[in-house]
Design a protein around this motif. Structure first.
Motif, PDB file in Angstrom:
ATOM      1  N   GLU A 351      40.576   3.941  61.249  1.00 48.78           N
ATOM      2  CA  GLU A 351      41.016   2.484  61.505  1.00 48.78           C
ATOM      3  C   GLU A 351      40.518   1.510  60.676  1.00 48.78           C
ATOM      4  O   GLU A 351      40.901   0.581  60.252  1.00 48.78           O
ATOM      5  N   VAL A 354      41.672   1.400  57.232  1.00 49.55           N
ATOM      6  CA  VAL A 354      42.984   0.650  57.204  1.00 49.55           C
ATOM      7  C   VAL A 354      42.815  -0.925  57.239  1.00 49.55           C
ATOM      8  O   VAL A 354      43.220  -1.592  56.246  1.00 49.55           O
ATOM      9  N   ARG A 355      41.915  -1.242  58.310  1.00 40.54           N
ATOM     10  CA  ARG A 355      41.539  -2.798  58.375  1.00 40.54           C
ATOM     11  C   ARG A 355      40.857  -3.441  57.068  1.00 40.54           C
ATOM     12  O   ARG A 355      41.463  -4.433  56.498  1.00 40.54           O
ATOM     13  N   ARG A 356      40.197  -2.545  56.574  1.00 36.60           N
ATOM     14  CA  ARG A 356      39.457  -3.153  55.143  1.00 36.60           C
ATOM     15  C   ARG A 356      40.652  -3.107  54.102  1.00 36.60           C
ATOM     16  O   ARG A 356      40.484  -3.820  53.389  1.00 36.60           O
ATOM     17  N   ALA A 357      41.391  -1.958  54.154  1.00 41.81           N
ATOM     18  CA  ALA A 357      42.531  -2.120  52.954  1.00 41.81           C
ATOM     19  C   ALA A 357      43.302  -3.151  53.385  1.00 41.81           C
ATOM     20  O   ALA A 357      44.000  -4.005  52.311  1.00 41.81           O
ATOM     21  N   LEU A 358      43.510  -3.735  54.502  1.00 40.56           N
ATOM     22  CA  LEU A 358      44.603  -4.891  54.804  1.00 40.56           C
ATOM     23  C   LEU A 358      43.576  -6.281  54.527  1.00 40.56           C
ATOM     24  O   LEU A 358      44.185  -7.344  55.187  1.00 40.56           O
ATOM     25  N   GLY A 359      42.433  -6.175  54.259  1.00 41.81           N
ATOM     26  CA  GLY A 359      41.520  -7.412  54.017  1.00 41.81           C
ATOM     27  C   GLY A 359      40.475  -7.629  55.013  1.00 41.81           C
ATOM     28  O   GLY A 359      39.991  -8.611  54.899  1.00 41.81           O
ATOM     29  N   ALA A 360      40.046  -6.828  55.924  1.00 41.64           N
ATOM     30  CA  ALA A 360      38.853  -7.098  56.751  1.00 41.64           C
ATOM     31  C   ALA A 360      37.646  -6.880  55.772  1.00 41.64           C
ATOM     32  O   ALA A 360      37.551  -5.983  55.028  1.00 41.64           O
ATOM     33  N   SER A 361      36.684  -7.970  55.816  1.00 43.25           N
ATOM     34  CA  SER A 361      35.436  -7.740  55.249  1.00 43.25           C
ATOM     35  C   SER A 361      34.482  -6.906  56.055  1.00 43.25           C
ATOM     36  O   SER A 361      34.981  -6.652  57.145  1.00 43.25           O
ATOM     37  N   ARG A 362      33.614  -6.595  55.495  1.00 43.68           N
ATOM     38  CA  ARG A 362      32.589  -5.547  56.067  1.00 43.68           C
ATOM     39  C   ARG A 362      32.061  -6.306  57.277  1.00 43.68           C
ATOM     40  O   ARG A 362      32.008  -5.660  58.413  1.00 43.68           O
ATOM     41  N   SER A 363      31.772  -7.778  57.157  1.00 39.26           N
ATOM     42  CA  SER A 363      31.243  -8.400  58.299  1.00 39.26           C
ATOM     43  C   SER A 363      32.378  -8.528  59.442  1.00 39.26           C
ATOM     44  O   SER A 363      31.847  -8.255  60.566  1.00 39.26           O
ATOM     45  N   ILE A 365      34.333  -6.052  60.140  1.00 44.06           N
ATOM     46  CA  ILE A 365      34.475  -4.647  60.903  1.00 44.06           C
ATOM     47  C   ILE A 365      33.220  -4.589  61.716  1.00 44.06           C
ATOM     48  O   ILE A 365      33.292  -4.093  62.972  1.00 44.06           O
ATOM     49  N   GLN A 368      33.471  -6.683  65.032  1.00 43.62           N
ATOM     50  CA  GLN A 368      34.572  -6.141  65.863  1.00 43.62           C
ATOM     51  C   GLN A 368      33.870  -4.815  66.539  1.00 43.62           C
ATOM     52  O   GLN A 368      34.004  -4.850  67.903  1.00 43.62           O
ATOM     53  N   PRO A 441      35.712   2.302  52.332  1.00 46.88           N
ATOM     54  CA  PRO A 441      37.378   2.358  52.932  1.00 46.88           C
ATOM     55  C   PRO A 441      37.943   3.573  52.386  1.00 46.88           C
ATOM     56  O   PRO A 441      38.902   4.249  52.802  1.00 46.88           O
TER      57      PRO A 441
ATOM     58  N   ASP B  74      31.319  -8.881  48.942  1.00 53.60           N
ATOM     59  CA  ASP B  74      32.197  -8.196  49.774  1.00 53.60           C
ATOM     60  C   ASP B  74      33.033  -9.146  50.558  1.00 53.60           C
ATOM     61  O   ASP B  74      34.427  -8.738  50.490  1.00 53.60           O
ATOM     62  N   SER B  78      37.244  -9.427  49.921  1.00 51.66           N
ATOM     63  CA  SER B  78      38.124  -8.739  50.945  1.00 51.66           C
ATOM     64  C   SER B  78      39.202  -9.804  51.176  1.00 51.66           C
ATOM     65  O   SER B  78      40.399  -9.557  51.419  1.00 51.66           O
ATOM     66  N   ASN B  82      43.070  -9.528  50.798  1.00 50.65           N
ATOM     67  CA  ASN B  82      43.988  -9.822  51.923  1.00 50.65           C
ATOM     68  C   ASN B  82      44.917 -10.648  51.486  1.00 50.65           C
ATOM     69  O   ASN B  82      46.150 -10.509  51.874  1.00 50.65           O
TER      70      ASN B  82
END
Ligand SMILES: Nc1ncnc2c1ncn2[C@@H]1O[C@H](COP(=O)(O)OP(=O)(O)OP(=O)(O)O)[C@@H](O)[C@H]1O
Ligand SMILES: [Mg+2]
Lengths: 448, 227
Positions: A351, A354-363, A365, A368, A441, B74, B78, B82
């Motif tokens: 998951e 997927v979130r990374r692919a959709l634009g979530a940065s490491r920080s 994730i 969260q 990711p 990063d 991102s 996005n």
């Protein structure tokens, strides 16, 4: 974003109920055990007289005889913890301290002439009049007895608020009287309750045994041949000692010899007054050494309330060791939670991909997942409060009634509990959250 | 739009180094629909991951929409991903316990849109793929084709300029595959650049341009220079 993460965290907790409950339980138990111990230590090391810490001092003198020293009546510093009547009376003559008191614990049957209340045996404090000024105990009605009552028998009494409420429904009872062992005493004042936990003013009867609701003037000793309801130890050596047979002479003998049974406190607000008082005490000691009342070399200790607690070993090493053990147990619980969290969070790594692919940065994730640990921590903390209440209830069952009264957690310890759980879980959550945020990711997407 | 020059990508394990891409160069212009084919293990997915900023590369240069991605942090990468890129996967990769609405919501959350804006975009995207009625369904309650359409809606919701699809029809039967292809064509006609990896020669032919990757390189030079 915080609300979104919180929402996700809650969803994730619900999705894995077993593993989440296990984590919450682990944290709760760890937190509860350490909180029970921290509360206990907190209660034991509580200094109800902290405000007077640099003003008032308990006095000890090296007054034991040179015979085989009895260690039971001395404190860690090797000095007896009580003074003799003769010494106390001599020191009371000094006008250096702003206030000073000699006192001891006593007990008597308390009743009223009209028999309105059931007679009961009560702990009483017999003290010189400065007690209330020195410890800062305010008068509600009336005032303290006259100075003369510290020397001559005057049948007067001061009650505290709870006692006055019990006996007189809280009315202004000044001028009325109560009976102690069947003898009438006139009430001269009503004071607020003074019951520090532990009872710093008198630790000779355990950490909580020194509080009383009834106060008598010091001058009653001879008239009543008063002996302490507590400890008295006499250290009388010599060849020609004859213990008198006549009761009055006998009592006089006790008053004039090395019988130790009085607590002594002096209020010395400045460094000068402290030095002057020490000089005064030194002078007295050396003088009495000449006529052999003191046999040992001059030694004294003036202890502040917190030093007094420490010296009396109220916070015992047992409590301290147990607290450390409990905290170690908490660390074990945290390590356990890390393992559980790691297992749980790594299952969520696809998951995260997927979130990374959709634009979530490491920080993003990281936050969260850390927040998810935080939520578990708060839940663990709340449950931990419940558990630690159970734990304290258990402790109350084990200890004496006096002690049981005070083994309750206050807002301070409850706040610490939640904070501890939160901190513990965040600590536990850091590594798994970091791990998951570092996973490539591309990698976690492939593994789906 | 996409400009890769001499990209190299090496996967190193303890014992072997796999050259997944070597001297890989490709230009894709804005609005193009490019299909990518090639044997298994040729480096197609690797190329898409690098194009989508999911994976770093070892040599060469890559410009996305005029921005050189080399040396971006990063969070910058991102953000770029996005805003500019939509991903579609062979396995749909919907988050299983979020309903379709919430799945489409994910990229918008990271974009930082307000509630109303997100709702509007989600509904638009679901309408575009014909799933408005399924918004409250969980992925497991949809057919494969519907799931892939939901994934496309999720990729579209942020209105990216660039859509990357890795065998989007690989798990679908022919009719469903055709539906998805038509949807992609329709999206492309509205201006979105699409790069799609596929094993299906028929679908590959329907794209404006087909490139073939063999052994980590673009095989058909004539096609590469026909831009
Ligand atoms: N994480 C990795 N570690 C090591 N080698 C890898 C890794 N990812 C890919 N490879 C190797 O890189 C090469 C290209 O892989 P890639 O996944 O890009 O192939 P592909 O063209 O997508 O194949 P397919 O059509 O089967 O999906 C392969 O030889 C693969 O074994
Ligand atoms: Mg592939």
């Amino acid at each position: 974003m915080f609300a979104y993460y919180m929402h996700l965290a809650w969803r994730s907790v619900k999705r894995t109920p077993v593993i989440s409950s296990l984590m919450i339980l682990t944290l709760a138990v760890g937190v509860a055990v350490s909180m029970t111990m921290v509360t206990l230590q907190h209660v034991m090391s509580n200094n109800g007289l902290a405000e007077q810490n640099n003003r008032i001092y308990a006095l000890q003198l090296n007054s034991a005889s040179t015979g085989p020293a009895s260690s039971t009546n001395t404190l860690k510093n090797g000095l007896p913890y009580l003074l003799s009547y003769r010494t106390a009376m001599a020191l009371l003559d000094s006008n250096i301290p702003e206030h000073q008191i000699a006192m001891h614990r006593w007990a008597a049957a308390v009743s009223l002439q009209d028999n309105r209340v059931k007679p009961s045996k009560e702990v009483i404090r017999v003290t010189t009049k400065d007690f209330f000024a020195l410890f800062g105990v305010p008068f509600i009605y009336g005032k303290v007895w006259d100075k003369q009552a510290d020397y001559d028998a005057q049948y007067q009494v001061v009650l505290d608020r709870p006692t006055n409420e019990r006996l007189f429904n809280g009315e202004n009872s000044v001028g009325r009287s109560i009976q102690l062992n069947g003898k009438p005493y006139q009430i001269v004042g009503i004071v607020e309750e003074f019951a520090p936990q532990p009872s710093v003013q008198d630790l000779s009867q355990g950490a909580f045994g020194g509080n009383a609701g009834i106060y008598l003037p010091f001058g009653l000793h001879r008239a009543l041949s008063m002996m302490p309801y507590g400890t008295m130890s006499c250290s009388i050596t010599g060849d020609n000692i004859q213990f008198p047979t006549d009761p009055v002479e006998q009592y006089n003998f006790i008053l004039q010899n090395r019988c130790f049974w009085l607590q002594y406190w002096a209020e010395l607000p400045t460094a000068q007054s402290k030095t002057a008082f020490v000089d005064y005490v030194t002078g007295y000691y050396e003088e009495q050494r000449k006529n052999d009342f003191f046999e040992r070399e001059f030694k004294y200790a003036l202890s502040t309330p917190s030093e007094w607690l420490e010296l009396n070993g109220v916070v015992s090493n047992d409590t301290r060791v147990m607290t450390w053990m409990a905290l170690t147990f908490l660390v074990v619980c945290i390590i356990n939670s890390i393992a559980l969290l790691l297992a749980k969070l790594l299952r969520q790594s696809s998951e995260a991909g997927v979130r990374r692919a959709l634009g979530a940065s490491r920080s993003a994730i990281f936050s969260q997942n850390l927040l998810e640990s935080g939520l578990i921590g708060i839940l663990g903390g709340v449950l931990g409060i419940g558990f630690s209440q159970l734990g304290l209830g258990f402790v109350r069952m084990l200890v004496s009634r006096d002690e049981a009264q005070v083994v309750y957690s206050d807002a301070y310890t409850i706040a610490i509990t939640v904070l501890l759980a939160l901190l513990a879980s965040m600590l536990a959550g850091c590594y798994p959250a970091w791990r998951i945020s570092k996973t490539s990711p591309a990698q976690s997407l492939k593994s789906q | 739009m996409l400009k890769m020059e001499h990209i190299a990508k090496v996967f190193r394990t303890d014992t072997v180094a796999t050259h997944a891409l070597r001297d890989f160069s490709l230009h894709v212009k804005a609005g193009e629909f490019v299909s990518v084919t090639g044997p298994s293990g040729a480096g197609k997915t690797t190329f898409l991951n690098i194009a989508g900023l999911l994976e770093p590369f070892d040599g060469g240069s890559y410009q996305l929409d005029g921005i050189s991605v080399h040396g971006l942090s990063d969070s910058q990468r991102s953000k770029l991903r996005n805003e500019k890129i939509g991903f579609i996967f062979q396995g749909f990769n919907l988050i299983p316990d979020l309903n379709i609405f919430d799945n489409v919501d994910v990229p918008l959350r990271y974009r930082g849109f307000g509630r109303a804006e997100r709702k509007r975009r989600i509904e638009d995207a679901l309408a575009k793929v014909g799933l408005s009625a399924r918004a409250k369904h969980l992925p497991s309650q949809l057919s494969g084709g519907q799931q892939q359409r939901a994934a496309i809606a999720r990729a579209l919701a942020g209105e990216p300029a660039f859509l990357l699809a890795d065998e989007p029809t690989g798990n679908l039967d022919t009719t469903m595959a055709r539906q998805v292809m038509e949807l992609l064509e329709q999206i492309n006609s509205q201006g979105t650049t699409i790069v799609m990896v596929t094993h299906d020669p028929e679908l590959a032919r329907r794209a404006q341009r087909n490139i073939q990757i063999v052994d980590g390189e673009v095989a058909d030079l004539t096609l590469r220079q026909a831009v």
